[in-house]
Scaffold this active site. Structure first.
Site, PDB file in Angstrom:
ATOM      1  N   HIS A  27     -22.855 -10.265 106.733  1.00  0.00           N
ATOM      2  CA  HIS A  27     -23.063 -11.164 107.791  1.00  0.00           C
ATOM      3  C   HIS A  27     -21.783 -11.382 108.479  1.00  0.00           C
ATOM      4  CE1 HIS A  27     -27.629 -12.720 106.587  1.00  0.00           C
ATOM      5  NE2 HIS A  27     -27.431 -11.481 106.741  1.00  0.00           N
ATOM      6  N   TYR A  55     -28.893 -22.846 110.950  1.00  0.00           N
ATOM      7  CA  TYR A  55     -29.105 -24.269 110.586  1.00  0.00           C
ATOM      8  C   TYR A  55     -29.577 -25.042 111.707  1.00  0.00           C
ATOM      9  CZ  TYR A  55     -25.609 -22.931 107.084  1.00  0.00           C
ATOM     10  OH  TYR A  55     -24.844 -22.329 105.953  1.00  0.00           O
ATOM     11  N   PRO A  74     -24.950 -28.589 100.011  1.00  0.00           N
ATOM     12  CA  PRO A  74     -24.834 -27.063 100.336  1.00  0.00           C
ATOM     13  C   PRO A  74     -24.722 -26.754 101.686  1.00  0.00           C
ATOM     14  CG  PRO A  74     -27.257 -28.123  99.886  1.00  0.00           C
ATOM     15  CD  PRO A  74     -25.979 -29.209  99.650  1.00  0.00           C
ATOM     16  N   LYS A 122     -20.417 -23.767 100.297  1.00  0.00           N
ATOM     17  CA  LYS A 122     -18.922 -23.740  99.488  1.00  0.00           C
ATOM     18  C   LYS A 122     -18.866 -24.098  98.079  1.00  0.00           C
ATOM     19  CE  LYS A 122     -17.023 -23.367 103.467  1.00  0.00           C
ATOM     20  NZ  LYS A 122     -17.106 -21.652 103.445  1.00  0.00           N
ATOM     21  N   TYR A 135     -16.082 -21.838 107.928  1.00  0.00           N
ATOM     22  CA  TYR A 135     -17.356 -21.184 107.270  1.00  0.00           C
ATOM     23  C   TYR A 135     -17.289 -19.967 106.133  1.00  0.00           C
ATOM     24  CZ  TYR A 135     -22.457 -20.023 107.093  1.00  0.00           C
ATOM     25  OH  TYR A 135     -23.507 -19.823 106.276  1.00  0.00           O
TER      26      TYR A 135
END
Length: 390
Positions: free
Chosen positions: A72, A199, A291, A295, A383
């Site tokens: 991704h 998100y 979550p 991580k 990220y």
């Protein structure tokens, strides 16, 4: 029994450490309370940082991940029925890999079988002894007491394991933040509603659209800690998820029976130090992150990276500098990930005492991020995973 490194816990961090050490000619014995079938039944994270991907390849367990995983290049942030994409690859030159933790664990078990590593399941009453001198581990198996003598102990046995409490109270400091909500997660054999993770900040609460493969999806919604799984039917979950996702994705959402459903509380937790004598903590034994930002598994892998390098240097060259600095080095990266997970959690969730003012600040922050290359670069760097210290 005698070995060079005794590893407590056969989760992904314990198995990965054993794999790396055995490939370097260092003997290990892994002790696990649960059965192999139980370990492989755990449903956990599925987004790997690029550093984790490279470490799995180094360990010789990357073939199936590369064949079946889904690289991704970014993810989406949504609010007020609109969304924008953070192009991680453009900002960092790296990408993530969507590949479930269960599959990582399965690959590690198979690799350990191939090299004949010793993994003992079903152990009880594990105790650590003589951590400052010649360590040993005692445990019970089939009602009989057994002992492992070793040079070092790696505590990879999770938050509720015996390793962390083996560091004396007057030496150990624990930091914790408990969030006033949890995530209700559903796993379903349905195609994901989007090609990348979404998100979503919504006034009804946070939502996340994720996936494990092209045919298996993982979705989450924020719920109060008082909620019970049995009070959420599949239909109720899908209806609430649709309310919180952007309309474009809610319309194309394919629903189906849940094959796993659970509520996970959210907390941030760090133990300092992560070493005492010849005991070293890895993964959830030393730290837990919400979550949000994916991580948890990745931090466990970075711990393994630092600890395996330290142990290999010790045995190959007699140089213990990396081992001595393990806690300090690992914690530097851990606290940065704790900060990132906290910031993402604060940005995207609806808190019980949150006012309309607070909600507008969140939405303004998201709008700023959508319009700022600098803000997106910062999120992308964290990220995809900050670089390992060498």
């Amino acid at each position: 029994m005698k070995t060079q490194v005794a590893i407590i816990g056969a989760g992904p961090s314990g198995l990965l450490l054993s794999q790396l050490l055995n490939r370097a000619g260092i003997s290990t014995i892994v002790l696990e309370r649960q059965s192999r079938e139980y370990v492989l039944s755990r449903i956990r994270a599925g987004v790997l940082e690029w550093g984790s991907v490279e470490l799995l390849r180094k360990a010789g367990v990357g073939a199936r991940m590369d064949a079946e995983g889904h690289p991704h290049d970014g993810f989406h942030l949504a609010y007020n029925n609109q969304e924008f994409r953070v192009d991680v690859h453009k900002h960092t030159g790296k990408r993530m890999m969507v590949y479930g933790q269960t599959e990582v664990t399965r690959d590690l078990y198979e690799a350990q079988d191939e090299i004949g590593a010793t993994i003992i399941h079903g152990v009880e009453n594990v105790k650590l002894h003589d951590l400052q001198s010649t360590p040993r581990v005692t445990y019970e198996l089939d009602g009989k007491t057994q002992e492992v003598q070793c040079d070092f102990i790696a505590g990879c046995d999770g938050f509720h394991g015996v390793s962390r409490p083996s560091i004396p109270d007057d030496i150990r400091t624990e930091y914790e933040k408990v969030y006033p909500f949890g995530w209700l997660g559903v796993l379903s054999d349905t195609p994901p509603c989007a090609d990348e993770l979404i998100y979503a900040n919504h006034r009804r609460g946070f939502a996340l659209a994720s996936m494990r493969s092209a045919t298996r999806s993982r979705y989450y919604i924020q719920v109060p800690l008082t909620d019970k799984v049995e009070n959420w039917s599949d239909d109720a979950f899908w209806d609430e998820l649709k309310r919180r996702l952007p309309a474009e994705h809610a319309k194309t959402l394919i629903t189906g029976p849940s094959i796993e459903k659970s509520i996970a509380p959210l907390r941030s937790f760090v133990c300092e130090p992560m070493q005492h004598g010849k005991l070293f903590l890895c993964g959830d034994a030393a730290h837990i992150v919400p979550p949000t930002g994916a991580k948890g598994l990745n931090l466990a892998m970075s711990d393994v990276y630092y600890l395996s390098n330290g142990l290999i240097a010790h045995y190959d060259d007699g140089n213990s500098n990396l081992l001595s600095a393990y806690s300090e080095t690992a914690l530097d990266r851990i606290w940065k990930a704790i900060r990132f997970s906290w910031s993402m959690t604060t940005l995207l969730h609806r808190f019980p005492d949150q006012t309309d003012f607070d909600q507008h600040v969140q939405e303004s922050e998201l709008l700023y991020t959508a319009q700022s290359k600098a803000a997106q670069t910062s999120i992308a760097e964290n990220y995809v995973g900050l670089p390992y210290s060498r």
